[in-house]
Write a protein that holds these residues in place. Structure first.
Motif, PDB file in Angstrom:
ATOM      1  N   SER A  50      -5.827 -12.136   0.083  1.00 60.50           N
ATOM      2  CA  SER A  50      -6.626 -12.111  -1.142  1.00 60.50           C
ATOM      3  C   SER A  50      -6.417 -10.823  -1.937  1.00 60.50           C
ATOM      4  O   SER A  50      -6.624 -10.796  -3.147  1.00 60.50           O
ATOM      5  CB  SER A  50      -8.106 -12.281  -0.797  1.00 60.50           C
ATOM      6  OG  SER A  50      -8.459 -11.265   0.120  1.00 60.50           O
ATOM      7  N   SER A  51      -5.980  -9.755  -1.260  1.00 59.30           N
ATOM      8  CA  SER A  51      -5.788  -8.497  -1.997  1.00 59.30           C
ATOM      9  C   SER A  51      -4.731  -8.658  -3.088  1.00 59.30           C
ATOM     10  O   SER A  51      -4.723  -7.919  -4.069  1.00 59.30           O
ATOM     11  CB  SER A  51      -5.408  -7.372  -1.045  1.00 59.30           C
ATOM     12  OG  SER A  51      -4.150  -7.661  -0.465  1.00 59.30           O
ATOM     13  N   LYS A  96      -5.334  -9.492  -7.177  1.00 60.37           N
ATOM     14  CA  LYS A  96      -5.497  -8.543  -8.289  1.00 60.37           C
ATOM     15  C   LYS A  96      -4.296  -8.583  -9.235  1.00 60.37           C
ATOM     16  O   LYS A  96      -4.427  -8.334 -10.417  1.00 60.37           O
ATOM     17  CB  LYS A  96      -5.738  -7.132  -7.759  1.00 60.37           C
ATOM     18  CG  LYS A  96      -4.499  -6.338  -7.398  1.00 60.37           C
ATOM     19  CD  LYS A  96      -4.869  -4.883  -7.050  1.00 60.37           C
ATOM     20  CE  LYS A  96      -3.634  -4.031  -6.905  1.00 60.37           C
ATOM     21  NZ  LYS A  96      -3.798  -2.777  -6.226  1.00 60.37           N
ATOM     22  N   TYR A 100       0.235 -11.437   1.399  1.00 59.42           N
ATOM     23  CA  TYR A 100      -0.674 -10.298   1.489  1.00 59.42           C
ATOM     24  C   TYR A 100      -2.133 -10.690   1.362  1.00 59.42           C
ATOM     25  O   TYR A 100      -3.012  -9.834   1.252  1.00 59.42           O
ATOM     26  CB  TYR A 100      -0.302  -9.254   0.432  1.00 59.42           C
ATOM     27  CG  TYR A 100       1.121  -8.774   0.594  1.00 59.42           C
ATOM     28  CD1 TYR A 100       1.456  -7.914   1.643  1.00 59.42           C
ATOM     29  CD2 TYR A 100       2.126  -9.210  -0.255  1.00 59.42           C
ATOM     30  CE1 TYR A 100       2.772  -7.495   1.820  1.00 59.42           C
ATOM     31  CE2 TYR A 100       3.436  -8.795  -0.088  1.00 59.42           C
ATOM     32  CZ  TYR A 100       3.752  -7.942   0.944  1.00 59.42           C
ATOM     33  OH  TYR A 100       5.035  -7.528   1.128  1.00 59.42           O
ATOM     34  N   GLU A 103       0.793  -1.234   0.000  1.00 54.76           N
ATOM     35  CA  GLU A 103       0.000   0.000   0.000  1.00 54.76           C
ATOM     36  C   GLU A 103       0.822   1.278   0.000  1.00 54.76           C
ATOM     37  O   GLU A 103       0.484   2.256   0.651  1.00 54.76           O
ATOM     38  CB  GLU A 103      -1.010  -0.022   1.149  1.00 54.76           C
ATOM     39  CG  GLU A 103      -1.956  -1.206   1.002  1.00 54.76           C
ATOM     40  CD  GLU A 103      -2.971  -1.294   2.141  1.00 54.76           C
ATOM     41  OE1 GLU A 103      -2.660  -0.807   3.232  1.00 54.76           O
ATOM     42  OE2 GLU A 103      -4.042  -1.852   1.897  1.00 54.76           O
TER      43      GLU A 103
END
Ligand SMILES: *[C@@H]1O[C@H](CO)[C@@H](O)[C@H](O)[C@H]1NC(C)=O
Ligand SMILES: *[C@@H]1O[C@H](CO)[C@@H](O)[C@H](O)[C@H]1NC(C)=O
Ligand SMILES: *[C@@H]1O[C@H](CO)[C@@H](O)[C@H](O)[C@H]1NC(C)=O
Length: 754
Positions: A742-743, A746, A740, A690
């Motif tokens: 399920s994020s 992507k 990290y 992030e």
């Protein structure tokens, strides 16, 4: 001829001959490689007259290489001679036994004696004076960057000839400690122990002695060894760093056994006339016995020295002499000599070939009859390699041979000595065993766990932290073919730089010469050069990036590539942006937009306005505009044209911008070697953590043209290379999801949509 050991001996001699031949072949090939890279080097030099000089140098060097090989062959054939004395399976330590028996008085006969014994085998029942596998202790005082480089050459020359386990004791300042501890850890030479002792703690012991010698306070520390070294260490060989061994150090260790009951210090006479006090008018040296002794090579019986109260004794001597002499001229050597003058019985005089001193006014040539007799060469530092001695060419070759010798070859196991593997090598073994040799991508995976030898801060480095706590280091990696970029980068970026250089031992020396010949580089002290020695078949790009990243000393780093030139003033601009964007308290990656030129001679834009007009007329392009638009498209160049404030962009697949981040950012993933995905994976991980990607409106960097790198052509031509890259990518994705959650899915989806 009458030895019972004949049969075994023949077999053994034959196998050793084979190994020797192999080694020799290897050396030839290695040296050819030298020649080639020297050619490369000469291409870097621009003026034509200097390139003639380069060619002459090259020719000279090639001739030297041939001589070196002859010399090495001679040495190797001598060790073959030693093998001929093997008996009862007690091989190994025989060669020197003969010469170790020759004391100072009969030193001149050594060569004859040795050839006698090599010639007929009547000497089978020699009693070895050093036990097989006996541990040999060596102490060295080493401070600063330059001396740390010198000590490596000394160590290589010792390792090359040695047959015994060794324990090195280094008295170091902080710089040398960092360099040598990481070097030995990554070198992983079997049967070597290394201990460090803090020179700063010893300073107070000798700081009171006024000293005019170039070695400064560190030179005097040899006096404190009885105190500095462990109290259970009974004897040690003490060496200066400007020494090269031409024989097995066990031979010198064996001389301890020749000490009489009273003798505690072994030394070679000074071969200069210094202590005779007749060098010039009013020349008044410290008192000494005769010509005095040289302290470049010392055998110390620590236990006995402690017992006779050495510590008080040398102090008293120094205090007394200083009343009239005021300061020492030759550091510890003056004090040792004054001490010996008063206590001559304590000295065991070593044959002079144990310390052939090369300096002006020396008589070193009288010390040996055959060049092959000498065992240790002492360069007497600053004038190194520029001395008058008829064999100086031979000495120089020996020195250069070890200077450029591939240190990886010295990782060989000791024959027949049990060794305790280091935790690094156990770790490596475990990792190797986990690999599946039938795996199509075995080579890639093998490469990832390889331990490369590293020499941190190869050149002098100085850095003082700035007060604003917003300082930023440019971080990059390169091999010798990109050396010509360094000057330009230094001209464009005045801040600190951390570079990892992927080189062979010989290339590292070329690099050193290159820097010393460059006015720009020679005077820059805030560039940390970290050598990662070549090994394996792929360019370990992310290992190199991490090496450079870890050794940046500022709170922020600019992750760049060496074929880019930052805009003028980028360093100041970044530091301001770091403060304005509150990088200290937010997770941000500041994007420096990347452009490229295909012109070798570009008049570098002085401003964003100039850059934009060059872009309009086609002198410049956005980076990889023609071949790999996706890599930088998310920077949004259209928006950047008019932007006056920083703007946020979103991560997209294959985005690989150049960014400024806090030094505590995640490291690069080292499974990606060679070409492909090495930066992409890093930016992906920043996004997974992030980080905000923020483009700087007034920053830019420009890629300069160069020939494609070897690994790129490999990538383009090999289907298995591409296959393995895909495998590694998949595994990276899996690891990302694991880390990290399920994020991270992507990234996989983004990948699939391409
Ligand atoms: C041994 O060496 C001596 C001295 O060089 C020589 O005279 C003798 O012939 C040699 N013996 C053999 C068996 O080679
Ligand atoms: C280290 O070596 C360089 C190049 O030879 C020299 O310019 C520099 O003064 C040396 N540094 C020290 C501290 O001796
Ligand atoms: C002996 O004296 C010379 C002076 O010529 C001095 O430079 C040297 O350090 C001393 N020892 C050696 C190595 O010759």
């Amino acid at each position: 001829m009458h030895c019972p050991c004949r049969g075994k001996l023949k077999l053994f001699a034959a196998s050793v001959t084979f190994v020797v031949l192999l080694t020799w072949l290897y050396l030839i090939v290695g040296n050819l490689e030298n020649g080639r890279s020297l050619l490369l080097y000469s291409c870097l030099v621009e003026q034509s007259d200097s390139s003639y000089m380069e060619r002459d140098m090259l020719e000279m060097r090639m001739r030297e290489v041939v001589e070196e090989n002859q010399q090495l062959r001679l040495q190797l054939s001598q060790s073959q001679g030693a093998v001929a004395q093997v008996q009862d399976g007690n091989y190994g330590n025989q060669q020197w036994v003969a010469s170790a028996d020759t004391g100072p008085e009969d030193g001149e006969n050594t060569a004859e004696e040795r050839s006698n014994q090599g010639g007929n085998h009547s000497d089978c029942v020699h009693r070895p004076m050093v036990e097989k596998c006996e541990l040999i202790h060596v102490a060295c005082v080493c401070a600063g960057h330059n001396t740390s480089r010198d000590v490596v050459t000394l160590v290589k020359s010792i390792l090359f000839h040695r047959r015994n386990p060794l324990h090195f004791h280094f008295i170091t300042d902080m710089v040398a400690h960092q360099i040598l501890s990481s070097l030995f850890q990554s070198w992983m030479v079997p049967s070597i122990q290394v201990s460090f002792y803090d020179a700063d703690e010893l300073k107070s012991e000798v700081a009171w002695i006024p000293n005019k010698h170039y070695s400064g306070i560190y030179g005097l520390m040899k006096l404190t060894l009885t105190k500095a070294l462990p109290s259970d260490l009974t004897k040690v060989i003490v060496l200066d760093t400007d020494i090269t061994f031409a024989t097995d150090i066990a031979e010198l260790w064996a001389v301890f056994r020749k000490f009489t009951d009273k003798q505690v210090i072994g030394l070679v006479e000074n071969q200069s006339d210094w202590y005779l006090g007749n060098l010039w008018k009013n020349h008044k040296p410290w008192p000494a016995l005769g010509r005095g002794f040289n302290t470049g090579v010392i055998l110390l019986l620590l236990e006995q020295l402690r017992r006779i109260g050495w510590e008080q004794m040398w102090r008293l001597t120094a205090e007394r002499e200083l009343m009239s002499m005021l300061s020492t001229s030759l550091a510890d050597q003056d004090i040792f000599n004054a001490f010996i003058k008063q206590n001559p019985v304590l000295v065991h005089q070593l044959p002079c070939f144990w310390n052939v001193q090369l300096s002006d006014h020396t008589r070193s040539e009288q010390c040996y009859t055959e060049v092959s007799d000498l065992k240790v060469i002492h360069w007497n530092s600053p004038k190194k390699l520029r001395v008058k001695n008829k064999h100086v060419e031979f000495f120089r070759n020996l020195y250069l041979t070890f200077l450029e010798y591939d240190g990886n070859l010295l990782r060989r196991e000791l024959f027949g000595c049990p060794s305790q593997p280091s935790s690094e090598s156990i770790h490596l073994q475990d990792a190797l065993e986990e690999l599946d040799e039938d795996d199509q991508c075995y080579d890639f995976r093998r490469e990832r766990i390889m331990v490369h030898r590293i020499h941190l801060y190869f050149l002098q480095y100085e850095y003082a932290p700035t007060e604003d706590d917003a300082d930023v280091t440019l971080v990059a990696q390169l091999s010798i073919d990109r050396l010509q970029m360094l000057e330009a980068i230094c001209n464009h970026w005045e801040g600190p730089i951390s570079l990892a250089l992927y080189m062979s031992d010989a290339e590292a020396q070329q690099f050193l010469r290159y820097v010393l010949a460059s006015e720009v580089l020679k005077n820059r002290k805030n560039v940390g050069y970290h050598i990662v020695y070549k090994e394996g078949q792929f360019y370990p790009v992310n290992l190199l990036r991490n090496m450079a990243l870890r050794h940046a000393n500022t709170p922020y780093i600019f992750l760049a590539d060496v074929d880019f030139l930052p805009m003028y003033g980028l360093y100041d601009y970044l530091r301001k942006s770091i403060v304005q964007l509150d990088m200290a308290h937010s997770k941000k990656a500041l994007v420096v937009p990347a452009f490229e030129t295909l012109r070798y001679r570009l008049s570098f834009p002085k401003s964003k306005a100039e850059l934009l007009s060059m872009l309009d007329v086609g002198t410049l392009y956005t980076f990889r505009y023609h071949v790999w638009t996706k890599g930088h498209a998310p920077t949004n160049y259209a928006k950047w044209r008019t932007a006056t404030t920083p703007y946020k962009v979103e991560w997209e697949a294959d985005f690989e911008p150049y960014v400024v981040v806090r030094r505590d950012c995640p490291e690069y993933d080292q499974r990606f070697v060679g070409f492909g995905w090495n930066k992409v994976s890093h930016i992906m991980e920043l996004d997974a953590q992030e980080y905000d990607l923020v483009v700087l409106p007034n920053a830019f960097m420009i890629h300069m043209p160069h020939a494609p790198s070897f690994d790129i052509s490999k990538f383009r031509s090999s289907s298995s290379y591409r296959y393995c890259l895909t495998m590694l990518k998949d595994e990276f994705h899996q690891d990302l999801s694991r880390k990290y959650g399920s994020s991270a899915l992507k990234y996989l989806t983004a990948e699939r949509n391409i």
